[in-house]
Design a protein around this motif. Structure first.
Motif, mmCIF file in Angstrom:
data_model
loop_
_atom_site.group_PDB
_atom_site.id
_atom_site.type_symbol
_atom_site.label_atom_id
_atom_site.label_comp_id
_atom_site.label_asym_id
_atom_site.label_seq_id
_atom_site.Cartn_x
_atom_site.Cartn_y
_atom_site.Cartn_z
ATOM 1 N N UNK A 1 0.755 -1.085 0.041
ATOM 2 C CA UNK A 1 -0.135 -0.053 0.009
ATOM 3 C C UNK A 1 1.037 1.257 0.012
ATOM 4 N N UNK A 2 1.944 1.413 0.786
ATOM 5 C CA UNK A 2 2.689 2.370 0.774
ATOM 6 C C UNK A 2 3.459 2.449 -0.415
ATOM 7 N N UNK A 3 3.854 1.703 -1.185
ATOM 8 C CA UNK A 3 4.645 1.734 -2.431
ATOM 9 C C UNK A 3 3.701 2.211 -3.574
ATOM 10 N N UNK A 4 2.472 1.768 -3.632
ATOM 11 C CA UNK A 4 1.355 2.230 -4.537
ATOM 12 C C UNK A 4 1.124 3.661 -4.299
ATOM 13 N N UNK A 5 0.915 4.087 -3.089
ATOM 14 C CA UNK A 5 0.614 5.561 -2.686
ATOM 15 C C UNK A 5 1.746 6.391 -3.107
ATOM 16 N N UNK A 6 3.103 5.905 -2.885
ATOM 17 C CA UNK A 6 4.137 6.827 -2.940
ATOM 18 C C UNK A 6 4.186 6.710 -4.729
ATOM 19 N N UNK A 7 4.020 5.773 -5.375
ATOM 20 C CA UNK A 7 3.989 5.807 -6.938
ATOM 21 C C UNK A 7 2.971 6.869 -7.577
ATOM 22 N N UNK A 8 1.596 6.720 -7.048
ATOM 23 C CA UNK A 8 0.672 7.683 -7.654
ATOM 24 C C UNK A 8 1.023 9.272 -6.996
ATOM 25 N N UNK A 9 1.407 9.339 -6.006
ATOM 26 C CA UNK A 9 1.579 10.617 -5.246
ATOM 27 C C UNK A 9 2.939 11.413 -6.166
ATOM 28 N N UNK B 1 -8.008 -1.633 -10.424
ATOM 29 C CA UNK B 1 -6.910 -2.611 -10.472
ATOM 30 C C UNK B 1 -6.973 -3.281 -9.159
ATOM 31 N N UNK B 2 -6.578 -4.553 -9.330
ATOM 32 C CA UNK B 2 -6.696 -5.565 -8.014
ATOM 33 C C UNK B 2 -5.310 -6.229 -8.148
ATOM 34 N N UNK B 3 -4.563 -6.047 -6.813
ATOM 35 C CA UNK B 3 -3.570 -6.975 -6.385
ATOM 36 C C UNK B 3 -3.892 -8.087 -5.483
ATOM 37 N N UNK B 4 -3.682 -9.250 -6.072
ATOM 38 C CA UNK B 4 -4.324 -10.578 -5.648
ATOM 39 C C UNK B 4 -3.175 -11.501 -5.196
ATOM 40 N N UNK B 5 -3.033 -11.942 -3.995
ATOM 41 C CA UNK B 5 -2.252 -12.908 -3.606
ATOM 42 C C UNK B 5 -2.736 -14.236 -3.845
ATOM 43 N N UNK C 1 -0.184 -8.788 -14.926
ATOM 44 C CA UNK C 1 1.182 -8.802 -14.436
ATOM 45 C C UNK C 1 1.028 -10.173 -13.216
ATOM 46 N N UNK C 2 2.372 -10.571 -13.117
ATOM 47 C CA UNK C 2 2.674 -11.752 -12.082
ATOM 48 C C UNK C 2 3.947 -11.195 -11.252
ATOM 49 N N UNK C 3 3.737 -10.609 -10.265
ATOM 50 C CA UNK C 3 4.812 -10.220 -9.337
ATOM 51 C C UNK C 3 5.181 -10.998 -8.275
ATOM 52 N N UNK C 4 6.404 -11.072 -8.192
ATOM 53 C CA UNK C 4 7.100 -11.927 -7.143
ATOM 54 C C UNK C 4 7.254 -11.206 -5.792
ATOM 55 N N UNK C 5 6.559 -11.578 -4.761
ATOM 56 C CA UNK C 5 6.706 -10.678 -3.536
ATOM 57 C C UNK C 5 8.068 -10.243 -3.067
ATOM 58 N N UNK C 6 9.015 -11.214 -3.193
ATOM 59 C CA UNK C 6 10.537 -11.132 -2.972
ATOM 60 C C UNK C 6 11.083 -9.830 -3.937
ATOM 61 N N UNK C 7 10.389 -9.536 -5.137
ATOM 62 C CA UNK C 7 11.003 -8.488 -6.043
ATOM 63 C C UNK C 7 10.102 -7.304 -6.346
ATOM 64 N N UNK C 8 9.109 -7.272 -5.331
ATOM 65 C CA UNK C 8 8.117 -6.269 -5.246
ATOM 66 C C UNK C 8 8.680 -4.596 -5.436
ATOM 67 N N UNK C 9 9.729 -4.525 -4.860
ATOM 68 C CA UNK C 9 10.379 -3.199 -5.154
ATOM 69 C C UNK C 9 11.037 -2.927 -6.689
ATOM 70 N N UNK C 10 11.385 -4.230 -7.272
ATOM 71 C CA UNK C 10 11.733 -4.198 -8.419
ATOM 72 C C UNK C 10 10.648 -4.121 -9.650
ATOM 73 N N UNK C 11 9.653 -4.769 -9.124
ATOM 74 C CA UNK C 11 8.582 -5.168 -10.298
ATOM 75 C C UNK C 11 7.289 -4.418 -10.207
ATOM 76 N N UNK C 12 7.053 -3.564 -9.062
ATOM 77 C CA UNK C 12 5.770 -2.912 -8.629
ATOM 78 C C UNK C 12 5.795 -1.517 -9.676
ATOM 79 N N UNK C 13 6.903 -1.125 -9.736
ATOM 80 C CA UNK C 13 6.794 0.302 -10.634
ATOM 81 C C UNK C 13 6.546 0.236 -11.974
ATOM 82 N N UNK C 14 7.114 -1.099 -12.652
ATOM 83 C CA UNK C 14 6.855 -1.221 -14.074
ATOM 84 C C UNK C 14 5.375 -1.480 -14.436
ATOM 85 N N UNK C 15 4.827 -2.459 -13.458
ATOM 86 C CA UNK C 15 3.525 -2.921 -13.453
ATOM 87 C C UNK C 15 2.679 -1.717 -13.475
#
Length: 191
Positions: free
Chosen positions: A20-28, A56-60, A104-118
């Motif tokens: 949630x914090x990473x998504x908020x930062x991106x859109x801010x 948009x939905x992020x789903x574990x 998209x398919x994001x690996x949690x261990x790589x969230x900091x690398x893959x989230x912005x592209x998604x």
């Protein structure tokens, strides 16, 4: 673009907060207005989708009671065009998930690398979904959403443009239209 409604469904509270914090930062940083609704299980997410249409939905994928695969199966039965990004610690479900057409398919261990592209790709998708093109026909000007155009074909010096419900006929150069569509879409560079 109007307010973007995002849902996050994950049973891990720490990860949910981080995402949630990473998504908020991106859109801010983009100056976009968003809402984020958090869910900790699939059943609540499904019920939440009945109350609010999420962009948009992020789903574990790995959750107790109802897995992400079970949730996406139910969501796709109701909302075929919903944009869903799947999250996981494991890559075992990647191929199984393809039949549900995740964005998209994001690996949690790589969230900091893959989230912005998604999120950049999602922004591009939203922009494109709201892009229109106006065609001059013998009956006047017709504007169609670019995403609604299925294909174009040349026949007897006319271009026949098809969407799922209708065909229009315009007198134009296919090469010229192709160039114009290229500039409208402003392709994003992939690294």
């Amino acid at each position: 673009m109007d307010k973007i409604h995002i849902a996050i469904c994950d049973d891990e509270g720490t990860f949910l907060k981080h995402l949630k914090n990473r998504i908020n930062s991106f859109y801010l940083s983009k100056g976009e207005v968003i809402t984020i609704t958090e869910f900790t299980n699939g059943e609540d997410l499904i019920n939440g989708c009945k109350e609010l249409e999420f962009d948009l939905i992020f789903l574990d994928i790995e959750m107790p009671q109802m897995t992400g695969i079970e949730v996406i199966t139910k969501l796709r039965a109701i909302y075929d065009d919903m944009t869903i990004i799947l999250l996981t610690n494991y890559e075992d479900y990647v191929f199984e998930s393809f039949r549900y057409n995740p964005f998209r398919y994001i690996r949690k261990s790589r969230i900091d690398n893959e989230l912005e592209e998604a999120l950049e790709a999602f922004q591009y998708k939203m922009k494109r979904a709201n892009s229109y093109y106006s065609f001059t026909t013998s009956h006047g000007i017709v504007s169609w959403r670019i995403d609604d155009i299925q294909y174009m074909e040349v026949y007897q010096h006319y271009i026949h443009i098809h969407n799922k419900d209708k065909t229009i006929k315009v007198r134009a150069s296919l090469e010229k239209l192709g160039k114009e569509f290229y500039y409208i879409e402003e392709p994003i560079e992939r690294v």
